[in-house]
Design a protein around this motif. Structure first.
Motif, PDB file in Angstrom:
ATOM      1  N   LEU A 179      16.174 -41.887  -7.040  1.00  0.00           N
ATOM      2  CA  LEU A 179      15.191 -42.769  -7.512  1.00  0.00           C
ATOM      3  C   LEU A 179      14.382 -42.046  -8.618  1.00  0.00           C
ATOM      4  CD1 LEU A 179      13.778 -44.381  -3.865  1.00  0.00           C
ATOM      5  CD2 LEU A 179      14.859 -45.515  -5.995  1.00  0.00           C
ATOM      6  N   ARG A 180      14.431 -40.774  -8.701  1.00  0.00           N
ATOM      7  CA  ARG A 180      13.674 -39.958  -9.656  1.00  0.00           C
ATOM      8  C   ARG A 180      14.381 -40.062 -10.843  1.00  0.00           C
ATOM      9  NH1 ARG A 180      12.977 -35.964  -5.406  1.00  0.00           N
ATOM     10  NH2 ARG A 180      10.797 -35.983  -4.739  1.00  0.00           N
ATOM     11  N   ASP A 181      15.732 -40.292 -10.955  1.00  0.00           N
ATOM     12  CA  ASP A 181      16.279 -40.256 -12.059  1.00  0.00           C
ATOM     13  C   ASP A 181      17.795 -41.205 -11.934  1.00  0.00           C
ATOM     14  OD1 ASP A 181      15.337 -38.255 -14.083  1.00  0.00           O
ATOM     15  OD2 ASP A 181      15.607 -37.188 -12.243  1.00  0.00           O
ATOM     16  N   PRO A 182      17.243 -42.743 -11.576  1.00  0.00           N
ATOM     17  CA  PRO A 182      18.378 -43.552 -11.076  1.00  0.00           C
ATOM     18  C   PRO A 182      19.713 -43.952 -12.227  1.00  0.00           C
ATOM     19  CG  PRO A 182      16.515 -44.747 -11.810  1.00  0.00           C
ATOM     20  CD  PRO A 182      16.114 -43.454 -11.718  1.00  0.00           C
ATOM     21  N   ALA A 183      19.288 -43.759 -13.677  1.00  0.00           N
ATOM     22  CA  ALA A 183      20.374 -43.954 -14.765  1.00  0.00           C
ATOM     23  C   ALA A 183      21.400 -42.812 -14.462  1.00  0.00           C
ATOM     24  CB  ALA A 183      19.826 -43.603 -16.238  1.00  0.00           C
ATOM     25  N   ASP A 184      21.200 -41.521 -13.871  1.00  0.00           N
ATOM     26  CA  ASP A 184      22.350 -40.449 -13.819  1.00  0.00           C
ATOM     27  C   ASP A 184      23.107 -41.064 -12.489  1.00  0.00           C
ATOM     28  OD1 ASP A 184      20.912 -39.059 -15.643  1.00  0.00           O
ATOM     29  OD2 ASP A 184      19.749 -37.771 -14.311  1.00  0.00           O
ATOM     30  N   HIS A 185      22.597 -42.237 -11.890  1.00  0.00           N
ATOM     31  CA  HIS A 185      23.523 -42.396 -10.473  1.00  0.00           C
ATOM     32  C   HIS A 185      24.061 -43.629 -10.664  1.00  0.00           C
ATOM     33  CE1 HIS A 185      22.069 -38.641  -8.770  1.00  0.00           C
ATOM     34  NE2 HIS A 185      20.937 -38.706  -9.224  1.00  0.00           N
ATOM     35  N   ALA A 186      23.818 -44.389 -11.646  1.00  0.00           N
ATOM     36  CA  ALA A 186      24.288 -45.750 -12.043  1.00  0.00           C
ATOM     37  C   ALA A 186      25.851 -46.104 -11.670  1.00  0.00           C
ATOM     38  CB  ALA A 186      23.921 -46.243 -13.465  1.00  0.00           C
ATOM     39  N   GLY A 187      26.226 -46.845 -10.846  1.00  0.00           N
ATOM     40  CA  GLY A 187      27.567 -47.156 -10.441  1.00  0.00           C
ATOM     41  C   GLY A 187      28.026 -46.366  -9.530  1.00  0.00           C
ATOM     42  N   ALA A 188      27.187 -45.548  -8.760  1.00  0.00           N
ATOM     43  CA  ALA A 188      27.685 -44.461  -7.961  1.00  0.00           C
ATOM     44  C   ALA A 188      27.628 -44.972  -6.466  1.00  0.00           C
ATOM     45  CB  ALA A 188      26.989 -43.245  -7.745  1.00  0.00           C
TER      46      ALA A 188
END
Length: 286
Positions: A179-188
């Motif tokens: 949640l702190r950096d959701p863009a880094d985990h998009a689609g995971a």
């Protein structure tokens, strides 16, 4: 400033995620979505009331939210419909990214029947146009002793199968990272498991040692399991009986055995063991 909505904040998982994020990062603006505002955690943040089944209330509560942490709703025959209603409201409200707590073996025909509900929700989120991350956790280590009856017996058709159950706090910690950096985990889609696969006899022995209780595992046949649960809970509906029994048959067939590296990669440390999880769960004592 990024607005993050957290559902289930009055529960164990959502409550811990709230405590991890509240005040910890000035970039984050938290909004808690709860059924009853009077029960919301005592933190200085925005609180909105809504339910998953109420599209209009959810839509109003989600406007202005960029990232949504969606904790799966309470088990029940209407859960798929409730989840789809809430997902549709989130998309309509303009939510950009959904982080959803799913199940490690989620699929249309997964052995654990409630895992099929999670698959349905994943499909709804994936088809919504919103970015998404799925946290597919195994059963919770700290909940396993609760499978035992009043005599300390874990009873079911688990045979000699094993499961890589995970500490609930580890799932919350992983959610906070995403949640702190959701863009880094998009689609995971992360499989969140503990550090080892345990048989139910091991669970009973090791959990009992920590809790100071005598616990043991007694194997049942599938039909025997249905009969014992019908006798113990004569008012239980068929979906609930299926969920209870398939908890064990999923262990028996090996679908919950795999130990995933995902949690350690997210947290930068090893997942908690059964003993460590129970030591952090005082409600299991006594």
């Amino acid at each position: 400033m990024t607005t993050i909505a957290i559902t289930g904040a009055t529960g164990a998982l959502g409550g811990r995620v709230t405590s991890l994020l509240a005040g910890a990062d000035m970039r984050l603006d938290l909004r808690l979505l709860v059924r009853d505002a009077a029960r919301a955690p005592d933190v200085d943040t925005d609180v909105r009331e809504c339910t998953y089944a109420d599209h209009d209330a959810a839509l109003a509560a989600l406007r202005g939210v960029e990232t949504l942490f969606m904790v799966s709703a309470h088990e029940g025959p209407q859960r798929r419909e409730e989840h789809r209603t809430f997902v549709a409201a989130a998309a309509e409200a303009g939510v950009r990214h959904v982080v959803y707590t799913s199940f490690v073996a989620a699929g249309p025909d997964t052995t654990f029947t409630l895992g099929r509900d999670h698959h349905d929700t994943e499909q709804a989120i994936a088809g919504s146009g919103m970015a998404h991350t799925f946290l597919r956790d195994n059963f919770y280590l700290d909940v396993l002793p609760g499978f035992a009856d009043a005599d300390g017996v874990l009873r079911g058709p688990g045979r000699r199968g094993r499961l890589s159950a995970v500490a609930r706090d580890d799932v919350a910690d992983a959610a906070a990272v995403v949640l702190r950096d959701p863009a880094d985990h998009a689609g995971a889609a992360y499989d969140l498991t503990g550090p080892e696969a345990l048989g139910l006899d091991e669970v009973a022995a090791r959990a009992g040692a920590v809790l100071g209780r005598e616990l043991r595992y007694v194997e049942e046949g599938v039909e025997e399991a249905y009969e014992s649960r019908r006798a113990g809970w004569p008012d239980a509906e068929q979906w609930q009986l299926d969920a209870w029994v398939s908890t064990y048959t999923a262990i028996a067939d090996g679908s919950l055995e795999r130990v995933s590296p995902d949690l350690e990669r997210l947290l930068g440390r090893a997942p908690r063991t059964l003993e460590q999880a129970l030591e952090r769960a005082p409600e299991q004592r006594g």
